[in-house]
Design an enzyme around this catalytic site. Structure first.
Site, short mmCIF file in Angstrom:
data_model
loop_
_atom_site.label_atom_id
_atom_site.label_comp_id
_atom_site.label_asym_id
_atom_site.label_seq_id
_atom_site.Cartn_x
_atom_site.Cartn_y
_atom_site.Cartn_z
N VAL A 24 -6.42 -6.80 -16.17
CA VAL A 24 -5.87 -5.53 -15.68
C VAL A 24 -4.40 -5.76 -15.32
O VAL A 24 -4.06 -6.73 -14.63
CB VAL A 24 -6.64 -5.01 -14.44
CG1 VAL A 24 -5.96 -3.77 -13.88
CG2 VAL A 24 -8.08 -4.69 -14.81
N LEU B 164 -2.64 -8.05 -12.65
CA LEU B 164 -3.24 -7.78 -11.34
C LEU B 164 -4.59 -8.43 -11.16
O LEU B 164 -5.01 -8.69 -10.04
CB LEU B 164 -3.38 -6.27 -11.16
CG LEU B 164 -2.06 -5.49 -11.07
CD1 LEU B 164 -2.32 -3.99 -11.08
CD2 LEU B 164 -1.29 -5.88 -9.82
N GLY B 165 -5.31 -8.67 -12.23
CA GLY B 165 -6.62 -9.27 -12.12
C GLY B 165 -7.16 -9.63 -13.48
O GLY B 165 -6.69 -9.12 -14.51
N GLU B 166 -8.13 -10.53 -13.51
CA GLU B 166 -8.71 -10.97 -14.77
C GLU B 166 -10.20 -11.20 -14.60
O GLU B 166 -10.65 -11.67 -13.55
CB GLU B 166 -8.02 -12.25 -15.25
CG GLU B 166 -8.45 -12.70 -16.62
CD GLU B 166 -7.53 -13.79 -17.17
OE1 GLU B 166 -7.80 -14.26 -18.30
OE2 GLU B 166 -6.56 -14.16 -16.49
N GLY B 167 -10.96 -10.85 -15.62
CA GLY B 167 -12.41 -11.03 -15.58
C GLY B 167 -12.93 -11.38 -16.95
O GLY B 167 -12.15 -11.64 -17.88
N GLY B 168 -14.26 -11.37 -17.09
CA GLY B 168 -14.88 -11.77 -18.33
C GLY B 168 -14.53 -10.89 -19.51
O GLY B 168 -14.59 -11.33 -20.66
N MET B 169 -14.16 -9.64 -19.26
CA MET B 169 -13.90 -8.70 -20.34
C MET B 169 -12.41 -8.42 -20.53
O MET B 169 -12.05 -7.55 -21.31
CB MET B 169 -14.65 -7.39 -20.11
CG MET B 169 -16.15 -7.49 -20.36
SD MET B 169 -16.54 -7.90 -22.07
CE MET B 169 -15.97 -6.42 -22.88
N ASP C 244 -22.82 -0.82 -12.81
CA ASP C 244 -22.32 -2.03 -12.16
C ASP C 244 -21.74 -1.71 -10.79
O ASP C 244 -20.63 -2.11 -10.46
CB ASP C 244 -21.27 -2.72 -13.04
CG ASP C 244 -21.05 -4.19 -12.63
OD1 ASP C 244 -21.94 -4.77 -11.99
OD2 ASP C 244 -19.99 -4.73 -12.96
#
Length: 223
Positions: free
Chosen positions: A41, A33-38, A154
């Site tokens: 998901v 569903l999503g991707e980020g630096g950490m 955040d």
């Protein structure tokens, strides 16, 4: 990383599909569903309770020292459980902190909708009344978190979900800190999105609830 893309309604691509992996013997990964630096998901299915959930796969930076990786995962596991003790309709519900491959996987409710950042990108600045309404619900979420001794650290539009049913949900407590228990927080660590960062945090001072309120104020200004 935000849970923000968890709410996106676009159809899954072949790239986003997981190979039906089963995490902790219970959570079957279905779609990225999503991707980020950490990390990433996933939309997943809880095979025990027969419901869909969001699973946050945590990944440490590749160049991090093994000792720091261990500290990072231990901290994120602790913070996942800290977020799980917050019970409020405006806070994303954390169901479980599963262990797999020596790292924590945060299991959350699946919120269908858009992030506030996506709303602002699509519509531009919103009327003051709407910004205030969203702000009040985020404030209620922060009061619940602060009451449990948890700072978010955040607060930003990308971490505020606007559910399809109109509910406003504050997500991603993945860099939160619990009052009275900061032994695992790396010295001098700066986490959060710089443009929403309170001055005392940018200066390396000990943050408090007012730091989250500063970030909320900046978010309202951005809206």
């Amino acid at each position: 990383m935000s849970q923000g893309p968890v709410g996106s309604d676009g159809g899954p691509s072949d790239e986003g599909r997981a190979p039906q992996r089963l995490v902790s013997g219970r959570y079957r990964l279905l779609e990225r569903l999503g991707e980020g630096g950490m990390g990433v998901v996933w939309r997943a299915r809880d095979e025990v309770l027969g419901r869909e959930v969001a699973v946050k796969e945590v990944r440490a930076p590749a160049d991090l020292d093994p000792r720091e990786v261990h500290r990072l995962y231990a901290r994120l596991e602790r913070e996942g459980w800290a977020a799980a003790r917050i019970s409020h309709p405006n806070v994303v519900t954390v169901h479980d902190v599963a262990a797999e491959d020596g790292r924590p996987w945060i299991v959350m409710e699946l919120v269908r909708g858009l992030t506030f950042a996506e709303v602002l990108e699509a519509e531009g600045p919103v009327p003051p009344e709407r910004a205030a309404a969203v702000g009040l619900e985020v404030l209620a979420a922060l009061r619940a978190a602060h009451g449990a001794g948890v700072l978010h650290r955040d607060v930003k539009p990308g971490n505020v979900l606007i559910a399809n049913d109109g509910r406003v949900v504050l997500s991603d407590f993945g860099i939160a800190v619990v009052e009275g228990n900061t032994a695992l927080t790396m010295t001098g660590e700066l986490v959060g999105s710089p443009e929403f960062l309170a001055p005392e945090r940018a200066l390396g001072r000990v943050p408090g609830p007012e730091s989250d309120l500063w970030s909320l104020g900046v978010m309202l200004y951005a809206a």
